[in-house]
Write a protein that holds these residues in place. Structure first.
Motif, short mmCIF file in Angstrom:
data_model
loop_
_atom_site.label_atom_id
_atom_site.label_comp_id
_atom_site.label_asym_id
_atom_site.label_seq_id
_atom_site.Cartn_x
_atom_site.Cartn_y
_atom_site.Cartn_z
N GLY A 216 47.08 47.58 38.71
CA GLY A 216 46.39 47.62 39.98
C GLY A 216 46.71 46.47 40.93
N PHE A 217 47.79 45.75 40.66
CA PHE A 217 48.17 44.69 41.61
C PHE A 217 49.23 45.26 42.55
CE2 PHE A 217 46.67 42.36 37.92
CZ PHE A 217 45.83 41.43 38.49
N HIS A 218 48.79 46.06 43.53
CA HIS A 218 49.76 46.81 44.30
C HIS A 218 50.56 45.94 45.25
CE1 HIS A 218 48.64 50.51 42.50
NE2 HIS A 218 47.37 50.23 42.71
N THR A 219 49.93 44.87 45.76
CA THR A 219 50.68 44.00 46.67
C THR A 219 51.81 43.31 45.91
OG1 THR A 219 48.53 43.58 47.62
CG2 THR A 219 50.37 42.32 48.49
N ILE A 220 51.50 42.86 44.71
CA ILE A 220 52.54 42.22 43.90
C ILE A 220 53.67 43.19 43.63
CG2 ILE A 220 53.04 41.18 41.66
CD1 ILE A 220 50.27 40.06 41.62
N GLU A 221 53.28 44.41 43.35
CA GLU A 221 54.29 45.42 43.08
C GLU A 221 55.23 45.57 44.27
OE1 GLU A 221 52.70 49.31 42.68
OE2 GLU A 221 54.48 50.11 41.71
N GLN A 222 54.61 45.61 45.46
CA GLN A 222 55.40 45.82 46.67
C GLN A 222 56.35 44.64 46.92
OE1 GLN A 222 52.61 46.82 49.68
NE2 GLN A 222 54.19 47.58 51.08
N VAL A 223 55.79 43.43 46.84
CA VAL A 223 56.61 42.25 47.11
C VAL A 223 57.77 42.17 46.12
CG1 VAL A 223 56.64 39.72 47.09
CG2 VAL A 223 54.73 40.93 48.13
N SER A 224 57.45 42.35 44.84
CA SER A 224 58.54 42.20 43.87
C SER A 224 59.55 43.34 43.98
CB SER A 224 58.00 42.07 42.44
OG SER A 224 56.93 42.94 42.23
N ASP B 12 55.10 31.76 44.90
CA ASP B 12 53.81 31.09 45.12
C ASP B 12 52.73 32.08 45.52
OD1 ASP B 12 54.86 28.66 44.53
OD2 ASP B 12 55.28 28.11 46.62
N VAL B 13 53.12 32.95 46.44
CA VAL B 13 52.15 33.92 46.94
C VAL B 13 51.69 34.84 45.80
CG1 VAL B 13 51.82 35.89 48.49
CG2 VAL B 13 52.97 33.82 49.30
N ILE B 14 52.64 35.27 44.99
CA ILE B 14 52.29 36.14 43.87
C ILE B 14 51.33 35.41 42.93
CG2 ILE B 14 53.18 37.29 41.80
CD1 ILE B 14 55.69 37.97 43.39
N SER B 15 51.63 34.14 42.69
CA SER B 15 50.76 33.36 41.83
C SER B 15 49.34 33.29 42.41
CB SER B 15 51.37 31.96 41.65
OG SER B 15 50.43 31.11 41.10
N ASP B 16 49.25 33.12 43.73
CA ASP B 16 47.94 33.10 44.39
C ASP B 16 47.24 34.45 44.25
OD1 ASP B 16 48.16 30.52 45.11
OD2 ASP B 16 48.74 30.89 47.20
N LEU B 17 48.03 35.50 44.41
CA LEU B 17 47.46 36.84 44.28
C LEU B 17 46.88 37.04 42.88
CD1 LEU B 17 50.16 39.00 46.10
CD2 LEU B 17 47.77 38.81 46.78
N LEU B 18 47.60 36.52 41.91
CA LEU B 18 47.12 36.64 40.52
C LEU B 18 45.80 35.91 40.33
CD1 LEU B 18 50.47 36.10 38.58
CD2 LEU B 18 49.14 38.20 38.63
N ASP B 19 45.69 34.79 41.06
CA ASP B 19 44.45 34.02 40.96
C ASP B 19 43.33 34.64 41.78
OD1 ASP B 19 45.58 32.23 39.28
OD2 ASP B 19 46.17 30.83 40.86
N GLY B 20 43.63 35.75 42.42
CA GLY B 20 42.61 36.43 43.20
C GLY B 20 42.38 35.82 44.57
N LYS B 21 43.34 35.01 45.05
CA LYS B 21 43.16 34.42 46.37
C LYS B 21 43.53 35.43 47.44
CE LYS B 21 44.03 29.73 44.92
NZ LYS B 21 45.14 28.82 44.73
N ASP B 22 42.98 35.23 48.61
CA ASP B 22 43.23 36.17 49.68
C ASP B 22 44.44 35.71 50.49
OD1 ASP B 22 43.05 38.17 51.50
OD2 ASP B 22 41.52 37.16 52.71
N VAL B 23 45.61 36.19 50.09
CA VAL B 23 46.82 35.78 50.78
C VAL B 23 47.61 37.00 51.25
CG1 VAL B 23 47.15 33.52 49.77
CG2 VAL B 23 47.89 35.51 48.51
N LEU B 24 46.86 38.05 51.55
CA LEU B 24 47.51 39.30 51.95
C LEU B 24 48.43 39.13 53.14
CD1 LEU B 24 45.05 42.28 51.58
CD2 LEU B 24 47.33 41.96 50.60
N LYS B 25 47.99 38.30 54.08
CA LYS B 25 48.76 38.09 55.29
C LYS B 25 50.14 37.54 54.94
CE LYS B 25 46.45 37.02 59.58
NZ LYS B 25 45.61 35.94 60.12
#
Lengths: 121, 662
Positions: free
Chosen positions: B55-63, B93-106
């Protein structure tokens, strides 16, 4: 720590060229005008490569190499020998199995640096 | 709420991110070659693969986008450049933040749009010619070094490694009567080597590595499945049916079309080991099995083992003078196995220094970019192992030293050129084991420490006298005093008031020492000397008025007995040792006991190049103890560095002898 190279060559011009070429590459270079001076440079220092001419006054390349090789920590030191074409065969026989490579004089700086880099790798 | 599976994915993804960063930095640093590109591609692929599932769709997209770009690089359609590397690092870095649940969608969306721009730009400039050049091609490399090749100053080991680094490969060692590793350490080669190599370097690239080997010591043969039966191959080895089939399989397995799949499978399947006795096949990319264990479990194990070590010496103590040979033998066995158990238990905690490498490299990249300096970072000995907790504690001080080196030490490229130095500053990280210590050296070739500046600053701050001359050692000490910082401007990089004093304190906190040497214009060397493990200590047990104290054995230089009157007859408390006057401290005196012994025992201690002698009643023996730190409340009492439990169950304090003087 940058790699240290001892350069033994009695002919001033080529020695200067070699030294400045190597210094530009960032190596620590120590120069000697003959084998005797070169042997002294090995005393109490860490040397990573020896580049030596064959024909030198006081102590020639063959004896220098033999002296250096007899020091325990330099048993496996890379050694590059500078030669002119004419002498190569004779020298090859004398130093077979003791040195890393011959460098024919005159040489292209680029090739020379390449050989040095490989010898230090 | 995160599910267990998600949690597991996060942990795994973080590991992958770490490896990804490492590969990227290697790519950025120098042309690391195809293999590293393959690695990056694989890491991205792994990230993408499971991200969607959890369910980490943003990570999926970026990678996914990154993977696309790197597959182009891998296939030679695109050249890697700094922009892509930086972008990918940022993405990590952004992916790592996403994993930590931070809001870095932008930020994530920005990366995706940047990547799309990159993709478009490349589709118009397909580099067909270069693709031709970089074509992968299979070779057989035969190496038959003469036995004494090392005597020529040629490190055959590194030649072999470099050949293997050129591409995917299989190494077959022939005539391995003496094990390969033994041959390497004896520096006598008796085997010969057959390498099947699939590389983009071409025949010239291979021959380049073999520059120092003579014509008769090597052969490079372009490979097709048929070549194995050619005369050229036969002059080295005549292949039987089974051997031929195996080589064909290897070739097929290694060839470009197969690489993609082989990279995916991380199986440990052993190669079918035919009937050959002489040939051994080493699979290069073999992975050792790993399981991860929680640190708590590990700490628990260490604690139990530590207690066991103590218990064993207690048992020995209780047995006293037992003469029964069977018991003595059993005790010896117990000792042997306890020590082995201890060593392997502590070994588990050891981690190679490599783990901090990525952080340091990124730091160097960032700091040098920020300050407009060019820095080449060279590492050596990153496989040196240290206790896990120590590595954690080391991170901050190391980063601080490096920051300082780039900020204060290394000059700007322009200044360096003016001073006849190469534009790029050199920062070297060097680490090695020596005895029961680990040394870490950080060396830069910058301008060195400016002692005049330190002196001036010291005077300004009222720490030094204006008209007095101070030694370099004193000034370095001053540099490590709290609140001392010489930066003219306060930058974000260093000079924030917390400085070398914090480094010194943190290093001391793990019982390490720091030493600085410097030469003006040439650079500085910071040497950290660290104990191998934090918890086990070989100590000398001494007694003073019915109490026992411990002195770390590596600090003890010399012990001897002396008449009381000789020692205390003089006015000054000094002895002559090796022709030098050395101050001594009588522990009886120090602890307020009466000084009455007719014969005293003097122990000369050397630490940090400083000698001090202590006078005790006698030496009880040498024991290995488990170091326990002192309670916070006792910290002001710094003449003790810790405590330990002795074999008889009593407690003893560990002396920090240098502190006795003050």
């Amino acid at each position: 720590m940058s790699k240290s190279i001892v350069v033994a060559e009695d002919f001033n011009v080529s020695r200067k060229i070699i030294v400045s070429t190597l210094a530009k590459e960032g190596y620590t270079v120590m120069e000697a005008v003959d084998g005797k001076e070169a042997v002294e440079l090995f005393d109490g220092r860490k040397v990573d490569l020896l580049i030596t001419d064959f024909n030198m006054p006081h102590m020639d390349g063959a004896e220098l190499i033999q002296r250096v090789r007899s020091i325990k920590r330099y048993e496996y030191l890379p050694i590059l020998l500078l030669t002119t074409e004419v002498r190569e065969e004779k020298i090859q026989r004398a130093l077979d199995g003791k040195i890393t490579a011959f460098i024919k004089k005159p040489f292209e700086t680029q090739d020379f640096v390449k050989i040095v880099k490989r010898a230090l790798s | 709420m995160k599910t267990d599976f998600q949690q597991e994915y996060i942990e795994e993804a973080k590991q992958v991110l770490k490896s990804l960063q490492q590969s990227l930095l290697q790519l950025a640093d120098k042309d690391a070659g195809q293999e590293e590109v393959n690695n990056v591609y694989r890491y991205l692929h792994t990230l993408k693969g499971s991200a969607g599932m959890f369910g980490f769709h943003t990570i999926e997209q970026v990678s996914h986008e990154l993977e696309y770009v790197f597959s182009d690089i891998r296939d030679g359609i695109r050249q890697q450049d700094d922009f892509i590397i930086d972008l990918t690092l940022h993405a990590a870095d952004v992916i790592s933040d996403l994993l930590d649940g931070k809001d870095v969608l932008k930020a994530a969306n920005k990366i995706i749009s940047d990547l799309n721009a990159v993709k478009e730009e490349s589709s118009s400039t397909l580099k067909n010619e270069e693709k031709q050049d970089k074509r992968t091609q299979p070779f057989a490399v035969i190496l038959k070094p003469e036995k004494e090749i090392f005597k020529r100053g040629i490190n055959f080991n590194s030649i072999l490694e470099e050949i293997l680094e050129l591409g995917n490969n299989e190494l077959i060692i022939h005539n391995e009567i003496v094990p390969f590793q033994t041959q390497m350490s004896n520096k006598e080669i008796t085997s010969w080597f057959e390498i099947i190599l699939v590389t983009t370097s071409g025949i010239d690239g291979i021959k380049d590595v073999l520059m120092f080997m003579s014509q008769k010591e090597y052969d490079v043969i372009e490979l097709t499945p048929e070549t194995f039966l050619s005369d050229k191959y036969k002059q080295h080895i005549e292949l039987s049916g089974a051997e031929l089939a195996k080589r064909k399989a290897i070739l097929e397995h290694l060839s470009p079309a197969a690489i993609e799949e082989s990279v995916q499978e991380i199986t440990d399947e052993p190669l079918t080991n035919g009937q050959e006795d002489e040939t051994v096949i080493i699979k290069k990319a073999k992975k050792n099995g790993h399981i991860s264990v929680g640190t708590q479990k590990l700490d628990q194990l260490i604690n139990i083992v530590s207690e066991l070590v103590i218990f064993r010496s207690e048992l020995q103590h209780l047995m006293g003078e037992v003469k029964n040979p069977a018991i003595v033998e059993a005790m010896e066995k117990l000792e042997r196995y306890t020590l082995r158990l201890r060593d392997s238990a502590f070994g588990i905690r050891l981690v190679p220094l490599n783990v901090v490498n990525v952080k340091l490299q990124r730091l160097i990249r960032n700091v040098s970019q920020e300050l407009g300096k060019e820095v080449e970072f060279i590492t050596e000995g990153l496989d040196t192992e240290l206790d896990r907790s120590m590595i954690n504690a080391l991170e901050a001080p190391l980063m601080h030293i490096i920051r300082n080196a780039i900020d204060h030490g290394i000059e700007t490229p322009e200044e360096r050129e003016k001073n006849n130095k190469p534009r790029k500053g050199l920062l070297k990280f060097y680490s090695y084991n020596s005895g029961d210590h680990v040394f870490i050296q950080l060396q830069d070739d910058g301008r060195g420490i400016d002692f005049d500046k330190i002196q001036k600053k010291g005077v300004e701050k009222g720490l030094l006298q204006a008209n007095q001359k101070y030694s370099e050692k004193e000034l370095i000490n001053l540099m490590m005093t709290p609140g001392f910082s010489t930066a003219d401007k306060v930058s974000t990089v260093s000079g924030r008031g917390v400085g070398m004093d914090v480094v010194k304190k943190e290093i001391a906190g793990i019982r390490g020492e720091i030493e600085v040497s410097t030469e003006k214009g040439l650079g500085s060397i910071f040497t950290l000397r660290l104990p191998l493990t934090l918890t086990i200590l070989d100590t000398l047990v001494v007694n003073v008025a019915d109490n026992k104290y411990l002195i770390p054995i590596n600090e003890v230089e010399y012990c001897y007995e002396e008449e009381h009157s000789v020692l205390f007859g003089k006015k000054s408390r000094q002895i002559t040792y090796e022709g030098q006057l050395t101050p001594f401290v009588s522990l009886r005196e120090f602890f307020g006991n009466e000084v009455t012994n007719p014969k005293e025992t003097v122990i000369v201690i050397k630490k940090n190049d400083t000698r001090i002698a202590v006078v005790v009643d006698g030496i009880v023996g040498k024991i290995q103890t488990v170091y326990k730190p002192l309670n916070e409340l006792l910290h002001p009492v710094d003449c003790f560095s810790g405590a330990s439990i002795l074999g008889d169950g009593t407690m003893a304090l560990i002396l920090n002898a240098l502190r006795l003087k003050q």
